[in-house]
Scaffold this active site. Sequence first.
Site, PDB file in Angstrom:
ATOM      1  N   SER A 142       4.640  -7.451   6.076  1.00 13.37           N
ATOM      2  CA  SER A 142       3.453  -7.653   6.884  1.00 13.37           C
ATOM      3  C   SER A 142       2.524  -8.659   6.178  1.00 13.37           C
ATOM      4  O   SER A 142       2.979  -9.735   5.794  1.00 13.37           O
ATOM      5  CB  SER A 142       2.797  -6.290   7.127  1.00 13.37           C
ATOM      6  OG  SER A 142       1.907  -6.318   8.186  1.00 13.37           O
ATOM      7  N   ARG A 210      -8.193   1.419  13.984  1.00 17.32           N
ATOM      8  CA  ARG A 210      -6.953   1.891  13.354  1.00 17.32           C
ATOM      9  C   ARG A 210      -5.999   2.487  14.393  1.00 17.32           C
ATOM     10  O   ARG A 210      -4.791   2.262  14.335  1.00 17.32           O
ATOM     11  CB  ARG A 210      -7.284   2.925  12.271  1.00 17.32           C
ATOM     12  CG  ARG A 210      -6.072   3.463  11.520  1.00 17.32           C
ATOM     13  CD  ARG A 210      -5.342   2.367  10.751  1.00 17.32           C
ATOM     14  NE  ARG A 210      -4.343   2.904   9.832  1.00 17.32           N
ATOM     15  CZ  ARG A 210      -3.582   2.174   9.028  1.00 17.32           C
ATOM     16  NH1 ARG A 210      -3.700   0.856   9.038  1.00 17.32           N
ATOM     17  NH2 ARG A 210      -2.716   2.725   8.214  1.00 17.32           N
ATOM     18  N   ASP A 305      10.003  -3.732  16.040  1.00 12.69           N
ATOM     19  CA  ASP A 305       8.654  -4.201  15.673  1.00 12.69           C
ATOM     20  C   ASP A 305       8.102  -5.054  16.810  1.00 12.69           C
ATOM     21  O   ASP A 305       8.659  -6.096  17.133  1.00 12.69           O
ATOM     22  CB  ASP A 305       8.771  -5.037  14.384  1.00 12.69           C
ATOM     23  CG  ASP A 305       7.425  -5.372  13.755  1.00 12.69           C
ATOM     24  OD1 ASP A 305       6.391  -5.251  14.438  1.00 12.69           O
ATOM     25  OD2 ASP A 305       7.427  -5.771  12.574  1.00 12.69           O
ATOM     26  N   HIS A 338       6.957  -1.491  13.424  1.00 15.32           N
ATOM     27  CA  HIS A 338       6.533  -2.287  12.271  1.00 15.32           C
ATOM     28  C   HIS A 338       6.491  -1.464  10.981  1.00 15.32           C
ATOM     29  O   HIS A 338       6.836  -1.940   9.910  1.00 15.32           O
ATOM     30  CB  HIS A 338       5.148  -2.857  12.587  1.00 15.32           C
ATOM     31  CG  HIS A 338       4.581  -3.708  11.517  1.00 15.32           C
ATOM     32  ND1 HIS A 338       5.165  -4.886  11.117  1.00 15.32           N
ATOM     33  CD2 HIS A 338       3.472  -3.547  10.737  1.00 15.32           C
ATOM     34  CE1 HIS A 338       4.436  -5.420  10.155  1.00 15.32           C
ATOM     35  NE2 HIS A 338       3.412  -4.634   9.893  1.00 15.32           N
ATOM     36  N   ASP A 339       6.055  -0.209  11.094  1.00 21.79           N
ATOM     37  CA  ASP A 339       5.917   0.642   9.902  1.00 21.79           C
ATOM     38  C   ASP A 339       7.247   1.123   9.325  1.00 21.79           C
ATOM     39  O   ASP A 339       7.250   1.876   8.345  1.00 21.79           O
ATOM     40  CB  ASP A 339       5.070   1.876  10.237  1.00 21.79           C
ATOM     41  CG  ASP A 339       3.601   1.685   9.870  1.00 21.79           C
ATOM     42  OD1 ASP A 339       3.291   0.728   9.137  1.00 21.79           O
ATOM     43  OD2 ASP A 339       2.778   2.503  10.319  1.00 21.79           O
TER      44      ASP A 339
HETATM   45  C1  LIG Z   1      -4.334   2.708  -1.610  1.00 21.97           C
HETATM   46  C2  LIG Z   1      -3.940   3.605  -0.532  1.00 21.97           C
HETATM   47  O1  LIG Z   1      -4.351   4.680  -0.444  1.00 21.97           O
HETATM   48  S1  LIG Z   1      -2.846   3.004   0.601  1.00 21.97           S
HETATM   49  C3  LIG Z   1      -2.515   4.452   1.503  1.00 21.97           C
HETATM   50  C4  LIG Z   1      -1.171   4.551   1.721  1.00 21.97           C
HETATM   51  N1  LIG Z   1      -0.841   3.686   2.771  1.00 21.97           N
HETATM   52  C5  LIG Z   1      -0.279   4.167   3.801  1.00 21.97           C
HETATM   53  O2  LIG Z   1      -0.020   5.328   3.911  1.00 21.97           O
HETATM   54  C6  LIG Z   1       0.034   3.184   4.833  1.00 21.97           C
HETATM   55  C7  LIG Z   1      -0.416   3.719   6.059  1.00 21.97           C
HETATM   56  N2  LIG Z   1       0.448   4.864   6.457  1.00 21.97           N
HETATM   57  C8  LIG Z   1       1.334   4.714   7.378  1.00 21.97           C
HETATM   58  O3  LIG Z   1       1.405   3.623   7.895  1.00 21.97           O
HETATM   59  C9  LIG Z   1       2.168   5.936   7.752  1.00 21.97           C
HETATM   60  O4  LIG Z   1       1.557   7.083   7.263  1.00 21.97           O
HETATM   61  C10 LIG Z   1       3.619   5.908   7.287  1.00 21.97           C
HETATM   62  C11 LIG Z   1       4.267   4.699   7.878  1.00 21.97           C
HETATM   63  C12 LIG Z   1       3.696   5.837   5.781  1.00 21.97           C
HETATM   64  C13 LIG Z   1       4.323   7.168   7.753  1.00 21.97           C
HETATM   65  O5  LIG Z   1       4.334   7.187   9.132  1.00 21.97           O
HETATM   66  P1  LIG Z   1       4.816   8.493   9.934  1.00 21.97           P
HETATM   67  O6  LIG Z   1       5.990   9.136   9.277  1.00 21.97           O
HETATM   68  O7  LIG Z   1       5.019   8.063  11.323  1.00 21.97           O
HETATM   69  O8  LIG Z   1       3.665   9.497   9.791  1.00 21.97           O
HETATM   70  P2  LIG Z   1       2.242   9.312  10.366  1.00 21.97           P
HETATM   71  O9  LIG Z   1       1.313   9.127   9.223  1.00 21.97           O
HETATM   72  O10 LIG Z   1       2.239   8.266  11.424  1.00 21.97           O
HETATM   73  O11 LIG Z   1       1.936  10.709  11.095  1.00 21.97           O
HETATM   74  C14 LIG Z   1       1.901  11.915  10.453  1.00 21.97           C
HETATM   75  C15 LIG Z   1       0.503  12.487  10.481  1.00 21.97           C
HETATM   76  O12 LIG Z   1       0.024  12.612  11.819  1.00 21.97           O
HETATM   77  C16 LIG Z   1      -0.335  13.976  12.080  1.00 21.97           C
HETATM   78  N3  LIG Z   1      -0.144  14.237  13.507  1.00 21.97           N
HETATM   79  C17 LIG Z   1       0.944  13.993  14.230  1.00 21.97           C
HETATM   80  N4  LIG Z   1       0.701  14.331  15.515  1.00 21.97           N
HETATM   81  C18 LIG Z   1      -0.560  14.783  15.587  1.00 21.97           C
HETATM   82  C19 LIG Z   1      -1.387  15.279  16.643  1.00 21.97           C
HETATM   83  N5  LIG Z   1      -0.968  15.350  17.887  1.00 21.97           N
HETATM   84  N6  LIG Z   1      -2.627  15.634  16.345  1.00 21.97           N
HETATM   85  C20 LIG Z   1      -3.084  15.548  15.093  1.00 21.97           C
HETATM   86  N7  LIG Z   1      -2.345  15.097  14.064  1.00 21.97           N
HETATM   87  C21 LIG Z   1      -1.090  14.710  14.314  1.00 21.97           C
HETATM   88  C22 LIG Z   1       0.566  14.764  11.163  1.00 21.97           C
HETATM   89  O13 LIG Z   1       0.067  16.067  10.977  1.00 21.97           O
HETATM   90  C23 LIG Z   1       0.457  13.901   9.908  1.00 21.97           C
HETATM   91  O14 LIG Z   1      -0.818  14.118   9.354  1.00 21.97           O
HETATM   92  P3  LIG Z   1      -1.152  13.849   7.791  1.00 21.97           P
HETATM   93  O15 LIG Z   1      -0.761  12.431   7.508  1.00 21.97           O
HETATM   94  O16 LIG Z   1      -2.635  14.073   7.706  1.00 21.97           O
HETATM   95  O17 LIG Z   1      -0.341  14.826   7.014  1.00 21.97           O
HETATM   96  N1  LIG Z   2       0.585   0.521   8.099  1.00 22.18           N
HETATM   97  C1  LIG Z   2       0.516  -0.434   7.051  1.00 22.18           C
HETATM   98  C2  LIG Z   2       1.072  -1.756   7.462  1.00 22.18           C
HETATM   99  C3  LIG Z   2       0.222  -2.644   8.293  1.00 22.18           C
HETATM  100  O1  LIG Z   2       0.821  -3.893   8.318  1.00 22.18           O
HETATM  101  C4  LIG Z   2      -0.845  -0.509   6.432  1.00 22.18           C
HETATM  102  O2  LIG Z   2      -1.734   0.187   6.873  1.00 22.18           O
HETATM  103  O3  LIG Z   2      -1.018  -1.194   5.431  1.00 22.18           O
END
Ligand SMILES: CC(=O)SCCNC(=O)CCNC(=O)[C@H](O)C(C)(C)COP(=O)(O)OP(=O)(O)OC[C@H]1O[C@@H](n2cnc3c(N)ncnc32)[C@H](O)[C@@H]1OP(=O)(O)O
Ligand SMILES: N[C@@H](CCO)C(=O)O
EC number: 2.3.1.31
Length: 359
Positions: A142, A210, A305, A338-339
């Site tokens: 990305s 977001r 994606d 994409h993710d």
């Molecule tokens: C420096 C930093 O901190 S960077 C942080 C880390 N960066 C990231 O995580 C990147 C952003 N994250 C992401 O893009 C995603 O979390 C991924 C790609 C890693 C994983 O994606 P997925 O496996 O699809 O999980 P996703 O996060 O979309 O969904 C799961 C969450 O949705 C929640 N959820 C799902 N359906 C529902 C609903 N109907 N109502 C409420 N919550 C829901 C789950 O309980 C879970 O919650 P939690 O994360 O608080 O435990």
């Molecule tokens: N979901 C990722 C990828 C966006 O390109 C992020 O939040 O950084």
Amino acid sequence: MRTAPQPAIEGDFALPDVFPLESGGTLRGARLRYAIYGKINAAADNVVLVCHALSGSALVAEWWPAIFSLPGVIDPDHDAVLGVNILGSCYGSTGPASIDPATGRPYGNRFPLVEIRDIVRSQALLLDFLGIARLKSAVGASIGGMQVLEWAIQFPSRVARATAIAVAPLNAMGLGLNHLQRQAIMLDPEWRDGNYAPDRQPQRGLALARALAVCSYKSEALFEERFGRKPDRSGEDPWTGNGRFDVAGYLDHQGEKFYSRFDANSYLAITRMMDLFDPARGFVSALQAWQRVEAAVTLVGISSDWLFPPGDVVALSEAMRAAGARCSYRELVSDHGHDAFLAEPELLIEVLRGGEKTG
Ligand SMILES: CC(=O)SCCNC(=O)CCNC(=O)[C@H](O)C(C)(C)COP(=O)(O)OP(=O)(O)OC[C@H]1O[C@@H](n2cnc3c(N)ncnc32)[C@H](O)[C@@H]1OP(=O)(O)O
Ligand SMILES: N[C@@H](CCO)C(=O)O
């Protein structure tokens, strides 16, 4: 370095007092937060630069632990991994929430326009400081992939291998979606022209931005499989009052999680640099830009994606090959959209090992 490594070094690097930007502006007294996993060897020829996407940080093991297992990208027994938080972010490097030395107050909306090329130039200065003449490898997805491609063009002799995942110049749909996300933030009265207090974020706007973005990070097939037309898991009834469907509950949850960890002005700054990424800018043609590339490049597209459609990544690989660059294309087949590079790390590992369609 096999499982959940901790950085050996976390540091702040001071850029030159005046750091000129592509936009004509400058940043004064800017800093970069970086982290190093493993040990840089005496020749400093074992460094893998991991460039983060929109909401990542220098702490690559926290958001992309799979990076330590990517075949052809890293040798986990011998390599050092360098993560650098990008300018404009809110995880340690100078960004809109940092203090502007000219006023003694946070930059807010006065934070200058920063482009991917500025990011890469700032990283090159960090490499100079660390004594790294040439990267063994640069990898990112990305916005991270945008940095990798700029590295290959701007500093061709400084990167041996470049792996860019789920990336191309953003198409019109992507530009439109980013515009709407920024509108969501700027229309929140709490945004206050970008001059909100640190503890008074435009939460609703940032959450909506977001949630919109998350739609573009996932796929129709994934949403159908996960949510379909099910009512929200909390028991709300979509047929009465304001009851939500499950997908709405999910998107609201994603938005709420995000505003507690990210800064709205950083979001504006980073989506703008994402929009502006155009490797050909300043060259006579894209061909001229790609002719500069010396690295062995691997581009990975993700089948589902729709933010960076695989066809756009294929077109990029063809353009690079037409310019004489060594570039191969691989496709990660996943319903995660994409993710998928984050959500399906085992598939990404498989693809880089050569187990999926190549071109
Ligand atoms: C420096 C930093 O901190 S960077 C942080 C880390 N960066 C990231 O995580 C990147 C952003 N994250 C992401 O893009 C995603 O979390 C991924 C790609 C890693 C994983 O994606 P997925 O496996 O699809 O999980 P996703 O996060 O979309 O969904 C799961 C969450 O949705 C929640 N959820 C799902 N359906 C529902 C609903 N109907 N109502 C409420 N919550 C829901 C789950 O309980 C879970 O919650 P939690 O994360 O608080 O435990
Ligand atoms: N979901 C990722 C990828 C966006 O390109 C992020 O939040 O950084």
